[in-house]
Structures are given as structure tokens and as C-alpha cells.
Write an enzyme that holds these catalytic residues in place. Structure first.
Site, PDB file in Angstrom:
ATOM      1  N   HIS A  50       0.781  -1.106  -0.094  1.00 14.57           N
ATOM      2  CA  HIS A  50       0.031   0.090   0.054  1.00 14.57           C
ATOM      3  C   HIS A  50       0.684   1.309  -0.080  1.00 14.57           C
ATOM      4  O   HIS A  50       1.539   1.382   0.715  1.00 14.57           O
ATOM      5  CB  HIS A  50      -0.889  -0.124   1.223  1.00 14.57           C
ATOM      6  N   ARG A  51       0.881   1.970  -1.120  1.00 14.83           N
ATOM      7  CA  ARG A  51       1.570   3.274  -1.004  1.00 14.83           C
ATOM      8  C   ARG A  51       3.287   2.870  -1.344  1.00 14.83           C
ATOM      9  O   ARG A  51       4.024   3.690  -0.887  1.00 14.83           O
ATOM     10  CB  ARG A  51       1.467   4.216  -0.326  1.00 14.83           C
ATOM     11  N   GLU A  77       0.369  -0.701  -5.016  1.00 21.49           N
ATOM     12  CA  GLU A  77      -0.674   0.261  -4.955  1.00 21.49           C
ATOM     13  C   GLU A  77       0.045   1.868  -4.823  1.00 21.49           C
ATOM     14  O   GLU A  77       0.752   1.984  -4.076  1.00 21.49           O
ATOM     15  CB  GLU A  77      -1.823   0.197  -3.837  1.00 21.49           C
ATOM     16  N   ASP A  79      -1.197   6.305  -5.780  1.00 22.59           N
ATOM     17  CA  ASP A  79      -2.205   7.189  -6.063  1.00 22.59           C
ATOM     18  C   ASP A  79      -1.700   8.324  -6.894  1.00 22.59           C
ATOM     19  O   ASP A  79      -0.733   8.622  -6.915  1.00 22.59           O
ATOM     20  CB  ASP A  79      -2.781   7.945  -4.818  1.00 22.59           C
ATOM     21  N   HIS A  92      -0.606  11.017  -2.680  1.00 26.65           N
ATOM     22  CA  HIS A  92      -1.917  10.711  -2.057  1.00 26.65           C
ATOM     23  C   HIS A  92      -2.922  11.952  -1.815  1.00 26.65           C
ATOM     24  O   HIS A  92      -3.865  12.022  -2.109  1.00 26.65           O
ATOM     25  CB  HIS A  92      -1.807   9.596  -0.994  1.00 26.65           C
ATOM     26  N   GLU A 151      -4.248   3.941  -8.269  1.00 25.13           N
ATOM     27  CA  GLU A 151      -5.772   4.608  -7.818  1.00 25.13           C
ATOM     28  C   GLU A 151      -5.735   6.024  -8.296  1.00 25.13           C
ATOM     29  O   GLU A 151      -4.915   6.702  -7.904  1.00 25.13           O
ATOM     30  CB  GLU A 151      -5.628   4.711  -6.232  1.00 25.13           C
ATOM     31  N   LYS A 153      -7.018   9.491  -7.803  1.00 26.02           N
ATOM     32  CA  LYS A 153      -8.048  10.212  -6.636  1.00 26.02           C
ATOM     33  C   LYS A 153      -8.857  11.177  -7.470  1.00 26.02           C
ATOM     34  O   LYS A 153      -8.793  11.705  -8.299  1.00 26.02           O
ATOM     35  CB  LYS A 153      -6.801  11.099  -6.163  1.00 26.02           C
ATOM     36  N   ASP A 277       0.617  -1.883   4.138  1.00 27.17           N
ATOM     37  CA  ASP A 277       2.050  -0.956   4.348  1.00 27.17           C
ATOM     38  C   ASP A 277       3.178  -1.774   4.826  1.00 27.17           C
ATOM     39  O   ASP A 277       4.219  -1.683   4.608  1.00 27.17           O
ATOM     40  CB  ASP A 277       1.705   0.025   5.672  1.00 27.17           C
TER      41      ASP A 277
HETATM   42  O1  G3P Z   1      -6.628   1.641  -2.952  1.00 26.66           O
HETATM   43  C1  G3P Z   1      -6.667   1.138  -1.467  1.00 26.66           C
HETATM   44  C2  G3P Z   1      -6.340   2.428  -0.642  1.00 26.66           C
HETATM   45  O2  G3P Z   1      -5.304   2.784  -0.942  1.00 26.66           O
HETATM   46  C3  G3P Z   1      -7.385   3.352  -0.585  1.00 26.66           C
HETATM   47  O3  G3P Z   1      -7.475   4.273   0.242  1.00 26.66           O
HETATM   48  O4  G3P Z   1      -6.918   6.647   1.007  1.00 26.66           O
HETATM   49  O5  G3P Z   1      -5.336   4.663   1.323  1.00 26.66           O
HETATM   50  O6  G3P Z   1      -5.933   5.873  -1.030  1.00 26.66           O
HETATM   51  P1  G3P Z   1      -6.324   5.433   0.246  1.00 26.66           P
HETATM   52 MG    MG Z   2      -4.767   4.737  -2.390  1.00 29.04          MG
END
Ligand code: G3P
Ligand code: MG
Length: 290
Positions: A50-51, A77, A79, A92, A151, A153, A277
């Protein structure tokens, strides 16, 4: 904050998820997308960083992505937002303050200006040379190496269905020949629907949000926007919902889980992947260590 920035940040709430130019319903022949399809892995469960490996390195930077790859994550993943010169950049928050030494709305700065910012020191002085990557840079690095979940935004999505961020990101993915190794997702369902409508070969997922979904059933939503998968917050994973999605061959990817007990619990429910993470820990809990 300028009036334009205020409008842009409020836009998704004002516009809602669907506008008349976005008619997406289409007949659906869904094949279950597993990580196997994305990256020739035999396991149906994906470890998604995640990120990047954002527990150990500043989120959405090359340092976090490199580390995720070293930790054998199956997918990263990230953003994306647009700079003022309309370049997809990996970030993000719409505002620069939390993760850089800048101040103001990222979408009011050119790529050149964004590149001057320090995107690492907020996390640790060890990362002070980290920059905000462009999506193109990440795609070029990831090509032949690792799958990505891009992702989009909601702050970057506009009424422009033809030349907006969706078209720009798809173009970059095609240039990097990453079509088969990218999942597009967004909380703004218009973006997901537009990508699939114009590029049926692209893999998409809805980021489920109860508020914008008007109590619609998740299978209905996936069909309406022709999405291949559903990304759910861990608190939204109910057995009945999972059963229904599974019956329709809709994979469920769950975010954001850093606790081993919760990881175990979700894996036992048969979901298709977890965003974490801590991809190293998730890999261990999932029994995917080599
Ligand atoms: O894509 C899953 C998750 O990243 C969505 O929420 O706010 O972390 O981008 P956020
Ligand atoms: Mg995200």
C-alpha cells in the site's frame, strides 16, 4: 487556498458519482481476475504494498516502491493526481503539506515545481532525497518487474471524459506496455467506468464507498461500471457480501491491513488480496515466503 482549488476539492461531492455523459451499463462476461493473470503467479492471493512498503519508507516514493519489490510484494498500490501542467504524479493527498516540504494544492504546481520538493524528510531524515515520482517514471521502473494498482484520486477527476486523468494514465500504461500488469481503481466510479468503456482490455476495480454508492448492491455496481474487481475497506467485508461477489467471479481486494490477526482472518475468508503498508509481514502471514 484559491477558489479553483476549493472547487476542485469539493467537486466529487458536488457532482456525485455519475453524470449524463457517463453511461456505462454493458453486458458482462466476467472471468475471475487473479494475480496469476496479472503476473504469472500461481497463488490466487496477492500481497499488495500500500503506497509501496510505506511502513518502512515514505509513501508513494521510489524508496517505498523499491523496498516493496525487495520484499517480494506481488503488486504495488499508488495514488495519482495531476500537476498544473496536466502530468499524472504519484501523491496521495491533494495538499502538499503532510508528505512534502511544500505548501498548497499539488494540482496548482507544475511538475518541475513539484520535483523540487522533498518528499522524504517528513518520514525520516534518511530519506531526504526522495522526490514525488511521476507516474511515467514508476511505470518505466515497474515494467517487467512488478504489477501496479493505480488509484486515481477523485480530486483529479473532472467532467472531461476524453482528455482527463483517466486517458492520460491509460496512455502512459500503454507506452510502458504494462496493460496486463495494471489494475485501475478509484473512489470516483466515473473514472473506472470511463477507462473500461474506452479500453475494455484494461483491468479495473471500484473502491467501494458506502456514501457514494446510494445503497446499491456491490454486484450491481461492479456490473454497472463494468469493473473486474472490488476494493473494500476491511470493515466492509461481510460474509454474505463476499459470497455474492464470489458467485459472480468478482475478486475482492481489501485495504489497509497491517495487523497479523486481521490479515489471517481475512485470508481465511478467501479474499483475493490485501493492501498493506507491511508487505513483508503480509507475505509471511499468507505463507508466501520463498
Ligand atoms: O486503494 C486502496 C486504498 O489506498 C484506498 O484508500 O486513502 O489509502 O488511497 P487510500
Ligand atoms: Mg490509495
Amino acid at each position: 487556498m484559491s477558489l479553483i482549488s476549493v472547487f476542485k476539492s469539493l467537486y466529487p461531492a458536488i457532482a456525485g458519482p455519475l453524470k449524463p455523459d457517463d453511461e456505462f451499463t454493458s453486458p458482462h462476461q466476467r472471468e475471475l481476475i487473479t494475480y496469476k493473470k496479472l503476473n504469472d503467479d500461481k497463488s490466487p492471493f496477492s500481497v499488495i504494498a500500500h503506497r509501496g512498503a510505506s511502513y518502512y519508507a515514505p509513501e508513494n516514493t521510489m524508496a517505498a516502491f523499491e523496498l516493496a519489490h525487495e520484499m517480494n510484494a506481488d503488486m504495488i498500490e499508488l495514488d495519482v493526481l495531476l500537476s498544473s501542467d496536466q502530468v499524472p504524479v504519484v501523491l496521495h493527498d491533494p495538499h502538499l503539506k503532510r508528505t512534502t516540504n511544500g505548501n498548497g494544492n499539488a494540482q496548482d504546481f507544475t511538475t518541475k515545481e513539484l520535483k523540487k520538493l522533498d518528499a522524504g524528510t517528513w518520514f525520516s531524515s534518511e530519506f531526504r532525497d526522495e522526490k514525488i515520482p511521476t507516474l511515467q517514471e514508476v511505470l518505466e521502473w515497474a515494467s517487467g518487474k512488478i504489477a501496479l494498482n493505480i488509484e486515481i484520486k477523485p480530486e483529479a477527476v473532472t467532467v472531461d471524459a476524453i482528455n482527463g486523468i483517466e486517458a492520460k494514465t491509460v496512455q502512459l500504461v500503454k507506452e510502458a506496455e504494462m496493460e496486463k500488469h495494471v489494475v485501475f481503481s478509484s473512489f470516483d466510479y466515473r473514472a473506472v467506468g470511463r477507462i473500461k468503456k474506452r479500453n475494455p482490455e484494461m483491468i479495473t476495480a471500484l473502491l467501494y464507498n458506502k456514501k457514494i454508492s446510494e445503497n446499491k448492491n456491490l454486484v450491481w455496481l461492479a456490473n454497472h461500471y463494468n469493473a473486474d474487481g472490488m476494493n473494500l475497506n476491511w470493515s466492509e467485508v461481510y460474509p454474505e457480501r463476499l459470497k455474492q461477489l464470489r458467485e459472480h467471479n468478482i475478486p475482492v481486494w481489501v485495504y489497509t491491513v497491517n495487523e497479523p490477526e486481521l490479515m489471517k482472518h481475512l485470508i481465511n475468508r478467501g479474499i483475493s488480496g490485501i493492501f498493506s503498508d507491511r508487505p513483508d509481514l503480509l507475505r509471511h502471514v499468507a505463507g508466501k515466503e520463498k
